[in-house]
Design a protein around this motif. Structure first.
Motif, PDB file in Angstrom:
ATOM      1  N   VAL A  21      29.692  37.930  51.113  1.00  0.00           N
ATOM      2  CA  VAL A  21      28.735  38.460  50.148  1.00  0.00           C
ATOM      3  C   VAL A  21      28.025  39.668  50.740  1.00  0.00           C
ATOM      4  O   VAL A  21      27.853  40.688  50.076  1.00  0.00           O
ATOM      5  N   VAL A  22      27.636  39.562  52.011  1.00  0.00           N
ATOM      6  CA  VAL A  22      26.982  40.687  52.674  1.00  0.00           C
ATOM      7  C   VAL A  22      27.925  41.882  52.732  1.00  0.00           C
ATOM      8  O   VAL A  22      27.523  43.015  52.460  1.00  0.00           O
ATOM      9  N   ALA A  23      29.187  41.654  53.050  1.00  0.00           N
ATOM     10  CA  ALA A  23      30.151  42.750  53.129  1.00  0.00           C
ATOM     11  C   ALA A  23      30.285  43.444  51.776  1.00  0.00           C
ATOM     12  O   ALA A  23      30.324  44.673  51.704  1.00  0.00           O
ATOM     13  N   ALA A  24      30.328  42.666  50.719  1.00  0.00           N
ATOM     14  CA  ALA A  24      30.447  43.266  49.392  1.00  0.00           C
ATOM     15  C   ALA A  24      29.177  44.023  49.032  1.00  0.00           C
ATOM     16  O   ALA A  24      29.241  45.100  48.447  1.00  0.00           O
ATOM     17  N   GLN A  25      28.033  43.459  49.391  1.00  0.00           N
ATOM     18  CA  GLN A  25      26.790  44.139  49.086  1.00  0.00           C
ATOM     19  C   GLN A  25      26.649  45.419  49.904  1.00  0.00           C
ATOM     20  O   GLN A  25      26.145  46.424  49.418  1.00  0.00           O
ATOM     21  N   GLU A  26      27.092  45.391  51.161  1.00  0.00           N
ATOM     22  CA  GLU A  26      27.041  46.602  51.986  1.00  0.00           C
ATOM     23  C   GLU A  26      28.015  47.645  51.462  1.00  0.00           C
ATOM     24  O   GLU A  26      27.767  48.839  51.556  1.00  0.00           O
ATOM     25  N   ALA A  27      29.122  47.196  50.905  1.00  0.00           N
ATOM     26  CA  ALA A  27      30.113  48.116  50.380  1.00  0.00           C
ATOM     27  C   ALA A  27      29.617  48.779  49.098  1.00  0.00           C
ATOM     28  O   ALA A  27      30.008  49.891  48.785  1.00  0.00           O
ATOM     29  N   ALA A  28      28.755  48.082  48.377  1.00  0.00           N
ATOM     30  CA  ALA A  28      28.218  48.643  47.140  1.00  0.00           C
ATOM     31  C   ALA A  28      27.224  49.745  47.476  1.00  0.00           C
ATOM     32  O   ALA A  28      26.620  49.757  48.537  1.00  0.00           O
ATOM     33  N   PRO A  29      27.052  50.687  46.552  1.00  0.00           N
ATOM     34  CA  PRO A  29      26.079  51.747  46.789  1.00  0.00           C
ATOM     35  C   PRO A  29      24.687  51.160  47.006  1.00  0.00           C
ATOM     36  O   PRO A  29      24.370  50.094  46.494  1.00  0.00           O
ATOM     37  N   PHE A 106      33.814  42.162  40.601  1.00  0.00           N
ATOM     38  CA  PHE A 106      32.816  43.065  41.169  1.00  0.00           C
ATOM     39  C   PHE A 106      33.464  44.402  41.533  1.00  0.00           C
ATOM     40  O   PHE A 106      32.892  45.465  41.309  1.00  0.00           O
ATOM     41  N   ALA A 107      34.667  44.372  42.071  1.00  0.00           N
ATOM     42  CA  ALA A 107      35.373  45.587  42.493  1.00  0.00           C
ATOM     43  C   ALA A 107      35.732  46.472  41.312  1.00  0.00           C
ATOM     44  O   ALA A 107      35.825  47.696  41.455  1.00  0.00           O
ATOM     45  N   GLU A 108      35.918  45.875  40.154  1.00  0.00           N
ATOM     46  CA  GLU A 108      36.333  46.641  38.973  1.00  0.00           C
ATOM     47  C   GLU A 108      35.175  47.316  38.254  1.00  0.00           C
ATOM     48  O   GLU A 108      35.396  48.124  37.355  1.00  0.00           O
ATOM     49  N   LYS A 109      33.960  47.029  38.654  1.00  0.00           N
ATOM     50  CA  LYS A 109      32.815  47.675  38.003  1.00  0.00           C
ATOM     51  C   LYS A 109      32.798  49.154  38.367  1.00  0.00           C
ATOM     52  O   LYS A 109      33.029  49.519  39.518  1.00  0.00           O
ATOM     53  N   PRO A 110      32.536  50.007  37.406  1.00  0.00           N
ATOM     54  CA  PRO A 110      32.557  51.459  37.656  1.00  0.00           C
ATOM     55  C   PRO A 110      31.641  51.880  38.801  1.00  0.00           C
ATOM     56  O   PRO A 110      31.999  52.775  39.579  1.00  0.00           O
ATOM     57  N   GLU A 111      30.502  51.262  38.930  1.00  0.00           N
ATOM     58  CA  GLU A 111      29.572  51.654  39.994  1.00  0.00           C
ATOM     59  C   GLU A 111      30.093  51.293  41.391  1.00  0.00           C
ATOM     60  O   GLU A 111      29.555  51.755  42.393  1.00  0.00           O
ATOM     61  N   ASN A 112      31.149  50.495  41.465  1.00  0.00           N
ATOM     62  CA  ASN A 112      31.715  50.111  42.755  1.00  0.00           C
ATOM     63  C   ASN A 112      33.049  50.792  43.048  1.00  0.00           C
ATOM     64  O   ASN A 112      33.724  50.445  44.019  1.00  0.00           O
ATOM     65  N   ALA A 113      33.401  51.777  42.243  1.00  0.00           N
ATOM     66  CA  ALA A 113      34.699  52.446  42.394  1.00  0.00           C
ATOM     67  C   ALA A 113      34.884  53.034  43.785  1.00  0.00           C
ATOM     68  O   ALA A 113      35.968  52.945  44.369  1.00  0.00           O
ATOM     69  N   GLU A 114      33.837  53.600  44.344  1.00  0.00           N
ATOM     70  CA  GLU A 114      33.924  54.224  45.666  1.00  0.00           C
ATOM     71  C   GLU A 114      34.238  53.210  46.765  1.00  0.00           C
ATOM     72  O   GLU A 114      34.869  53.540  47.764  1.00  0.00           O
ATOM     73  N   ASN A 115      33.823  51.985  46.584  1.00  0.00           N
ATOM     74  CA  ASN A 115      34.000  50.940  47.605  1.00  0.00           C
ATOM     75  C   ASN A 115      34.978  49.855  47.183  1.00  0.00           C
ATOM     76  O   ASN A 115      35.012  48.779  47.773  1.00  0.00           O
ATOM     77  N   LYS A 116      35.772  50.146  46.189  1.00  0.00           N
ATOM     78  CA  LYS A 116      36.685  49.151  45.633  1.00  0.00           C
ATOM     79  C   LYS A 116      37.607  48.552  46.697  1.00  0.00           C
ATOM     80  O   LYS A 116      37.791  47.327  46.747  1.00  0.00           O
ATOM     81  N   ASP A 117      38.166  49.374  47.545  1.00  0.00           N
ATOM     82  CA  ASP A 117      39.092  48.864  48.568  1.00  0.00           C
ATOM     83  C   ASP A 117      38.409  47.872  49.507  1.00  0.00           C
ATOM     84  O   ASP A 117      38.990  46.850  49.864  1.00  0.00           O
ATOM     85  N   GLN A 118      37.189  48.176  49.915  1.00  0.00           N
ATOM     86  CA  GLN A 118      36.460  47.272  50.802  1.00  0.00           C
ATOM     87  C   GLN A 118      36.154  45.948  50.106  1.00  0.00           C
ATOM     88  O   GLN A 118      36.257  44.886  50.705  1.00  0.00           O
ATOM     89  N   ILE A 119      35.780  46.022  48.860  1.00  0.00           N
ATOM     90  CA  ILE A 119      35.451  44.815  48.105  1.00  0.00           C
ATOM     91  C   ILE A 119      36.706  43.971  47.910  1.00  0.00           C
ATOM     92  O   ILE A 119      36.680  42.743  48.067  1.00  0.00           O
ATOM     93  N   LEU A 120      37.815  44.617  47.597  1.00  0.00           N
ATOM     94  CA  LEU A 120      39.076  43.879  47.433  1.00  0.00           C
ATOM     95  C   LEU A 120      39.532  43.255  48.756  1.00  0.00           C
ATOM     96  O   LEU A 120      40.095  42.154  48.769  1.00  0.00           O
ATOM     97  N   ALA A 121      39.271  43.949  49.866  1.00  0.00           N
ATOM     98  CA  ALA A 121      39.592  43.356  51.170  1.00  0.00           C
ATOM     99  C   ALA A 121      38.746  42.110  51.406  1.00  0.00           C
ATOM    100  O   ALA A 121      39.249  41.087  51.906  1.00  0.00           O
ATOM    101  N   ALA A 122      37.486  42.171  51.027  1.00  0.00           N
ATOM    102  CA  ALA A 122      36.614  40.989  51.143  1.00  0.00           C
ATOM    103  C   ALA A 122      37.098  39.879  50.218  1.00  0.00           C
ATOM    104  O   ALA A 122      36.991  38.697  50.559  1.00  0.00           O
ATOM    105  N   ALA A 123      37.666  40.256  49.063  1.00  0.00           N
ATOM    106  CA  ALA A 123      38.192  39.269  48.118  1.00  0.00           C
ATOM    107  C   ALA A 123      39.367  38.505  48.706  1.00  0.00           C
ATOM    108  O   ALA A 123      39.665  37.391  48.278  1.00  0.00           O
TER     109      ALA A 123
END
Length: 155
Positions: A21-29, A106-123
């Protein structure tokens, strides 16, 4: 020694989802100072996380009771502990599946497009870690039931 080993396993349970969860939150803007209300998906997942932690605590209490039972020999303790872990293993797998689905959404949300790869890796990584916890607990229990008893400091 056994209490320390089980305490370490319990601590792993309590924080197992936290790194992901922390990794995804850090990956988000970076969020503004005032946090908006969580989305319905986030609120639903938070409830699932709380339910998972409650189940993990129940499992820990059951394992503690078995490990600390002086009437049981090491083999009986291991057998009973394995049965407890096996009973709770589907809970770990279901939560891992929920976490993976949450991250993918979460990765598919437009606001997370920049960090999508990191979020998918966490997934991928976080659910795998959660699925591995029952085996880690089995190993900790095996060590706890075979370790010689350490006298209390009061003795």
């Amino acid at each position: 020694m056994s209490r320390l080993t089980l305490a370490a396993a319990a601590a792993a349970l309590a924080v197992c989802a936290a790194p992901a969860v922390v990794a995804a939150q850090e990956a988000a803007p970076a969020a503004p100072a005032a946090q908006p209300a969580p989305s319905p998906e986030e609120a639903a997942f938070e409830a699932k996380g709380e339910a998972f932690n409650a189940e993990a605590e129940r499992m820990k209490a059951e394992l503690d009771a078995v490990i600390e039972d002086p009437a049981l020999d090491p083999a009986a303790k291991q057998t009973r502990a394995d049965a407890i872990i096996t009973r709770y293993e589907p809970t770990f797998n279901a939560f891992a599946d929920d976490l993976a689905a949450f991250f993918r959404t979460f990765a598919e949300k437009p606001e997370n497009a920049e960090n999508k790869d990191q979020i998918l890796a966490a997934a991928e990584a976080a659910p795998a870690q959660i699925r591995a916890i029952p085996a880690q607990i089995r190993q900790a229990v095996a060590q706890a039931v075979t370790a010689p008893a350490v006298p209390d400091a009061d003795d």
